[in-house]
Design a protein around this motif. Structure first.
Motif: not given
Length: 459
Positions: A20-39
């Motif tokens: 569960y901690w692993i998928v939470a980390m994937l969620f956080i990193i992917t949020s940052v990933n897409y935040g960078d794409r959306a800038t």
């Protein structure tokens, strides 16, 4: 019978839940990933006016990320298979954050060179982000049994919508209050923090300091590839290998993946889903400003509304899929049903061409985004189907083809706007992608199952 149930309950209770901690980390990193794409989409209107960038040039700049992202997919997948998800992904996060931060200094470059430099920086961000989603797929395949894989994949995939919910209002406010440059500085710093978190949280299942044998057994019994990144002593492997033991070459693997009807159908479906994704990531906020008369601050907040619906849809699609699987529906239809229904809902964006009221525009876009979220199960399907020997490579090919849409969609929409002076054709163009995705999953993909490569002697 009661004894067996009691024993099963005891085993379940004794399990750790490191996954569960692993998928939470994937969620956080992917949020940052897409935040960078959306800038660039958030600052696109004020930046294009400040720097004198035309809609066609802006379309090419939007596509700069995806040219590199596509080029980097297969090499990124090979790196993941060779060095493991944790190391490759860490380097990826650090480097993409450096190049995002650097975009804040774009005005230091004179004249027309701004377009070339901005394209180059977006290109470099794309190269550095290319291992991200194949890495996510590998981590889910290693950490989650089949009956939880749809939900886990939906969670990290839904981060693309959550990123807009969280970051679009912040980026809109930064642009309005301090200037568009600060959006890039902000996201770069967030990326460095995320890299530190990744290093502390992510481990392969058999190396995680907080996982116990009960959880490992549960994962392995459910089909999780818990030894995917296990280091093998080359000398020991050579000693154990028999002279007639077959291995699969990478070239043969690519050839077989590209000749599989099931995989080709999945690839086409992902291209279409990504075609819609890249509209929302690139032109959607600009559409709200230019076609619907909103301010950049309004657009930042309004863009979050469809994104919330996309997030809810993304989670719902995975949960529904796993629920159907648990209820006895075949893996094929447990995955296909949400995809087909979601894609049908996503065509609702075309209705925006026939209404002028702002709240109705937002409502139909929200419905479309919700449907796209429900139907965006491509990565769950990839975790179900990728040959275990080349999971990273398979994810790389899948993401390569899918992200061709990131090149084609922004450029095509730029030309549609320049030619017609309207966004109507652009919405129709994007909506057609949903219908093609349905066609692909209904008529091309066939049965969803893990692909097995034909063994051949390595070249």
């Amino acid at each position: 019978m009661e004894h067996i149930k009691s024993q099963a309950a005891t085993v379940a209770k004794s399990q750790t839940h490191a996954r569960y901690w692993i998928v939470a980390m994937l969620f956080i990193i992917t949020s940052v990933n897409y935040g960078d794409r959306a800038t660039l989409s958030i600052v696109g209107d004020p930046m294009s006016h400040a720097l004198g960038i035309s809609s066609v040039a802006m379309g090419f700049i939007f596509s700069g990320f995806s040219w590199a992202y596509v080029i980097g997919q297969i090499p990124g997948g090979l790196l993941l298979d060779k060095f493991g998800s944790k190391k490759v992904y860490l380097v990826s996060i650090i480097t993409w954050s450096i190049f995002t931060f650097a975009q804040g200094f774009i005005t230091l470059f004179p004249g027309a060179s701004v377009i070339a430099v901005l394209f180059l920086l977006r290109f470099l961000v794309g190269i550095c982000e290319s291992p991200a989603f194949p890495g996510n797929s590998r981590v889910v395949a290693a950490w989650f049994p089949a009956q939880e894989r749809g939900t886990a994949s939906a969670i990290f995939n839904s981060a693309q919508y959550f990123a807009t919910v969280i970051f679009a209002p912040i980026m809109g406010w930064l642009t309005h209050s301090f200037g568009w440059h600060h959006v890039f500085f902000f996201m770069g710093i967030i990326g460095f923090i995320a890299a530190f978190m990744w290093q502390k949280v992510i481990y392969p299942p058999n190396q995680h300091p907080h996982v116990n044998k009960a959880e490992l057994k549960y994962l392995e019994d459910g089909g999780a590839l818990i030894n995917m990144d296990k280091k093998v002593d080359p000398k020991a492997a050579k000693a154990e290998k028999t002279t007639d033991e077959p291995v699969v070459s990478k070239g043969q693997a690519i050839k077989e993946l590209m000749s599989s009807r099931m995989m080709l159908g999945i690839y086409l479906g992902q291209y279409c889903v990504n075609g819609m994704t890249y509209f929302f990531l690139t032109w959607f906020p600009v559409y709200l400003v230019q076609a619907r008369g909103m301010s950049i601050l309004q657009a930042g907040f309004v863009a979050a509304i469809p994104a919330i619906c996309g997030f809810l849809g993304g989670i719902s699609g995975g949960v529904i899929s796993d629920f159907l699987l648990a209820r006895g529906l075949s893996l094929t239809w447990a995955r296909k049903t949400p995809i087909i229904c979601g894609m049908l809902l996503s065509t609702s964006m075309v209705v925006c061409n026939y209404v002028d009221t702002q709240w109705l525009i937002v409502a139909f876009m929200a419905l479309s985004f919700f449907g796209k979220g429900v139907g965006a199960l491509g990565w769950a399907v990839m975790s179900d189907t990728a040959p275990k020997e080349v999971a990273g490579l398979s994810g790389g090919i899948f993401n390569t083809i899918g992200n061709l849409a990131g090149i084609i969609t922004p450029i095509t929409i730029g030309y549609i706007i320049a030619t017609t002076g309207s966004y109507n054709g652009a919405l129709v163009y994007v909506g057609i992608h949903a219908l093609v995705a349905i066609f692909s999953y209904v008529f091309i993909v066939g049965k969803i199952q893990r692909m097995k490569l034909s063994p051949a002697l390595a070249v």
